[in-house]
Design an enzyme around this catalytic site. Structure first.
Site, PDB file in Angstrom:
ATOM      1  N   ARG A   1       0.970 -10.134  28.632  1.00 18.65           N
ATOM      2  CA  ARG A   1       0.353  -8.849  28.256  1.00 18.65           C
ATOM      3  C   ARG A   1      -1.125  -8.859  28.589  1.00 18.65           C
ATOM      4  O   ARG A   1      -1.694  -7.862  29.028  1.00 18.65           O
ATOM      5  CB  ARG A   1       0.529  -8.599  26.748  1.00 18.65           C
ATOM      6  CG  ARG A   1       1.899  -8.098  26.371  1.00 18.65           C
ATOM      7  CD  ARG A   1       2.074  -8.115  24.873  1.00 18.65           C
ATOM      8  NE  ARG A   1       1.132  -7.260  24.187  1.00 18.65           N
ATOM      9  CZ  ARG A   1       0.633  -7.513  22.975  1.00 18.65           C
ATOM     10  NH1 ARG A   1       0.980  -8.602  22.313  1.00 18.65           N
ATOM     11  NH2 ARG A   1      -0.209  -6.685  22.413  1.00 18.65           N
TER      12      ARG A   1
ATOM     13  N   ASP B   1       6.568 -15.163  21.796  1.00 19.08           N
ATOM     14  CA  ASP B   1       5.237 -14.542  21.720  1.00 19.08           C
ATOM     15  C   ASP B   1       4.258 -15.267  22.636  1.00 19.08           C
ATOM     16  O   ASP B   1       3.380 -14.639  23.232  1.00 19.08           O
ATOM     17  CB  ASP B   1       4.713 -14.539  20.277  1.00 19.08           C
ATOM     18  CG  ASP B   1       3.370 -13.802  20.169  1.00 19.08           C
ATOM     19  OD1 ASP B   1       3.329 -12.624  20.589  1.00 19.08           O
ATOM     20  OD2 ASP B   1       2.388 -14.384  19.710  1.00 19.08           O
TER      21      ASP B   1
ATOM     22  N   LYS C   1       4.953 -13.591  14.619  1.00 16.75           N
ATOM     23  CA  LYS C   1       4.307 -14.843  14.198  1.00 16.75           C
ATOM     24  C   LYS C   1       4.339 -14.979  12.671  1.00 16.75           C
ATOM     25  O   LYS C   1       4.623 -16.041  12.140  1.00 16.75           O
ATOM     26  CB  LYS C   1       2.846 -14.874  14.673  1.00 16.75           C
ATOM     27  CG  LYS C   1       2.697 -15.033  16.174  1.00 16.75           C
ATOM     28  CD  LYS C   1       1.261 -15.316  16.573  1.00 16.75           C
ATOM     29  CE  LYS C   1       0.403 -14.091  16.761  1.00 16.75           C
ATOM     30  NZ  LYS C   1       0.617 -13.317  17.976  1.00 16.75           N
TER      31      LYS C   1
ATOM     32  N   HIS D   1      -4.223 -11.336   9.628  1.00 11.75           N
ATOM     33  CA  HIS D   1      -4.247 -11.238  11.086  1.00 11.75           C
ATOM     34  C   HIS D   1      -4.990  -9.961  11.459  1.00 11.75           C
ATOM     35  O   HIS D   1      -4.954  -8.978  10.728  1.00 11.75           O
ATOM     36  CB  HIS D   1      -2.816 -11.193  11.640  1.00 11.75           C
ATOM     37  CG  HIS D   1      -2.718 -11.679  13.050  1.00 11.75           C
ATOM     38  ND1 HIS D   1      -2.462 -12.996  13.369  1.00 11.75           N
ATOM     39  CD2 HIS D   1      -2.846 -11.035  14.224  1.00 11.75           C
ATOM     40  CE1 HIS D   1      -2.440 -13.134  14.681  1.00 11.75           C
ATOM     41  NE2 HIS D   1      -2.677 -11.956  15.230  1.00 11.75           N
TER      42      HIS D   1
ATOM     43  N   SER E   1       4.347  -8.829  18.219  1.00 13.23           N
ATOM     44  CA  SER E   1       3.540 -10.037  18.408  1.00 13.23           C
ATOM     45  C   SER E   1       2.962 -10.527  17.079  1.00 13.23           C
ATOM     46  O   SER E   1       3.106 -11.697  16.712  1.00 13.23           O
ATOM     47  CB  SER E   1       2.406  -9.710  19.397  1.00 13.23           C
ATOM     48  OG  SER E   1       1.455 -10.730  19.430  1.00 13.23           O
TER      49      SER E   1
HETATM   50  N1  URA Z   1      -3.018 -10.205  17.794  1.00 13.13           N
HETATM   51  C1  URA Z   1      -1.790 -10.634  18.165  1.00 13.13           C
HETATM   52  O1  URA Z   1      -1.358 -11.706  17.790  1.00 13.13           O
HETATM   53  N2  URA Z   1      -1.064  -9.844  18.954  1.00 13.13           N
HETATM   54  C2  URA Z   1      -1.490  -8.670  19.386  1.00 13.13           C
HETATM   55  O2  URA Z   1      -0.767  -8.005  20.086  1.00 13.13           O
HETATM   56  C3  URA Z   1      -2.770  -8.219  18.999  1.00 13.13           C
HETATM   57  C4  URA Z   1      -3.531  -9.024  18.204  1.00 13.13           C
END
Ligand code: URA
Length: 485
Positions: free
Chosen positions: A195, A188, A214, A109, A210
């Site tokens: 956000r 989320d 996930k 990620h 966040s």
């Molecule tokens: N990717 C995400 O899933 N969340 C964030 O806050 C920033 C990048």
């Protein structure tokens, strides 16, 4: 295996108790907002209550926005951040997988960048190396792009997949890229969208909750995080990004995921194309063993770390070589094609994209109605092409959102026609903008020209974008090593 096997029910409560505090508990949402607004530490129960209220939509958007801003301004302690992450992870179902996949489940990620399309080639490359990648991804956040938006520029691609469908795709293909949903990390989904439109993206605890919310819901064994720093990243300096990386590695490890982080530069765009459908095209080039060197470097580096973390390579460099091989021999591209089809894309569309000519690809993804090239205003060597003004202009042209749920134009984008270190002459085209409605304005042109920094120096080879790697100790899961490359 049966579709329901291994899929557990939502939301265990704080510290692993079987039930979360109920909505009828004594916690009052305005009190929780007030407490955080005044900089106080929240109790575990208060954080769980907040996340539950978000998930069940018993909290008004205004209250959620106020709470997000309070967290953004006042921060959270590491303990609060861990509780927040657990609560987000278990706000929906938590995935479970067949025993024989243990150790093979990995993911990557990014904290968000411009032109950052790494997930598109990396997920299928990892699957082609034998890993299972149940990637829950995000949409564009602020000026940064999102993997889901890029994939949705492919006609028919469905980012919404149930846990049962994810299981089937992983069994057949080895990777999927999906969105948060009512079933999967629903908290989320709500917080992410709010956000994006409340200027609360760049908050360390919110980013940690966040991303790792996930990833914890995916029940993976190993994770690598691409933590960006620079003028177009959420965190501008290496030091501030390193703090975020340490928080992510520490919380990830406490959640039982073998977590590593790579700090990478985000002053200029990654690769040569920015904008959703243009980035799909560039990802396909990477999947053919071609494309920009910086993109390939990140794909092989991040993939190499994961292959090493999950024991499929004896070292990070061996892992990187393995990823390079599946990019070069076409197996990652075949896996990408299979993933497209498994996620709803018609066979002919997937063929045109993965085995077609450049023109066939453009026919599928569709070119924007207008293109305009801007030219260098004087001679010089390209020192930098700043990503932020490019992203801001494209955002204004419809590539990103200013309101929750807003439609975006996937065809809006930019192609860089020169690279850092290259000598250009006055009048040479350096960027091509793809746009429709609204049209490119003079203010946009001025802002874009400000992105190109030319100096009278010798041409040079651009350096690596990878600045630093933070590794977990494989056996204990604790953060013990900071490796500098
Ligand atoms: N990717 C995400 O899933 N969340 C964030 O806050 C920033 C990048």
């Amino acid at each position: 295996m049966s579709t329901s096997e291994g899929l557990s029910d939502p939301a265990p409560g704080p510290t692993g108790s079987s039930a979360a505090p109920t909505a009828g508990s004594r916690v009052s949402i305005p009190d929780v907002i007030r407490k955080k607004r005044d900089g106080e530490k929240l109790e575990e129960e208060e954080i769980w209550h907040f996340v539950q209220a978000v998930t069940r939509r018993t909290m008004q958007d205004g209250q959620i926005g106020a709470m997000l801003m309070a967290i953004r301004l006042r921060g959270m302690t590491p303990d609060e951040t861990l509780v927040l992450t657990r609560a987000i992870a278990t706000s929906g179902r938590v995935l479970e997988w067949p025993e024989e996949w243990r150790g093979l489940l990995v993911d990557k990620h990014s904290t968000g960048g411009v032109g950052d399309k790494v997930s598109l080639p990396l997920a299928p490359a990892l699957a082609a190396c034998g890993c299972k990648v149940p990637m829950v991804s995000g949409r564009g956040l602020g000026h940064t792009g999102g993997t889901l938006d890029k994939l949705e520029s492919v006609p028919g691609f469905l980012v919404s997949q149930s846990p049962e469908q994810m299981m089937q795709i992983l069994e057949k293909v080895g990777c999927c890229i999906v969105e948060q949903s009512e079933e999967l990390v629903p908290a989320d989904k709500v917080l992410y969208a709010l956000r994006d439109v409340t200027a609360t993206v760049d908050s360390l605890p919110l980013i940690t909750g966040s991303i790792l919310g996930k990833k914890a819901a995916e029940k993976i064994s190993a994770l690598v995080l691409d933590v960006k720093f620079g003028s177009a990243a959420l965190y501008p300096t290496l030091e501030s990004a390193q703090q975020l990386a340490q928080s992510l590695v520490s919380v990830g490890s406490q959640l039982g995921i073998c977590t590593a982080a790579v700090l990478t530069k985000m002053d200029g765009p990654l690769g040569c194309r920015v904008g959703n459908s243009l980035e799909v095209l560039e990802s396909l080039e990477c999947l053919e063993g071609r494309g920009p060197g910086d993109l390939r470097e990140l794909v092989t580096t991040l993939g190499g770390i994961l292959l090493w973390q999950c024991g499929r390579a004896s070292s990070m460099p061996h892992g990187a070589t393995h990823i390079a091989k599946v990019l070069d021999d076409g197996s990652a591209l075949s896996t990408f094609r299979a993933m497209l089809q498994a996620q709803g894309v018609e066979a002919e569309v997937a063929r045109a994209l993965c085995a077609g000519t450049q023109e066939e690809r453009f026919q599928v993804l569709r070119r924007a109605q207008s293109q305009e090239e801007l030219v260098a205003q004087h001679e010089g060597t390209v020192q930098q092409i700043f990503a932020l003004p490019i992203a801001q202009v494209l955002h204004g042209l419809g590539a990103g959102r200013t309101q929750e749920g807003q439609w975006i134009n996937h065809r809006v984008g930019a192609e860089l026609l020169v690279s850092v270190g290259q000598r250009v002459r006055k009048g040479d085209p350096w960027i091509r903008i793809h746009y429709e409605n609204p049209e490119l304005s003079d203010a946009d042109r001025r802002n874009l020209q400000g992105a190109l920094i030319l100096e009278d120096s010798e041409p040079f080879a651009p350096g690596s974008k990878v600045a630093k790697t933070i590794l977990p100790q494989k056996v204990t899961g604790l953060v013990v090593e900071v490796g500098v490359r």
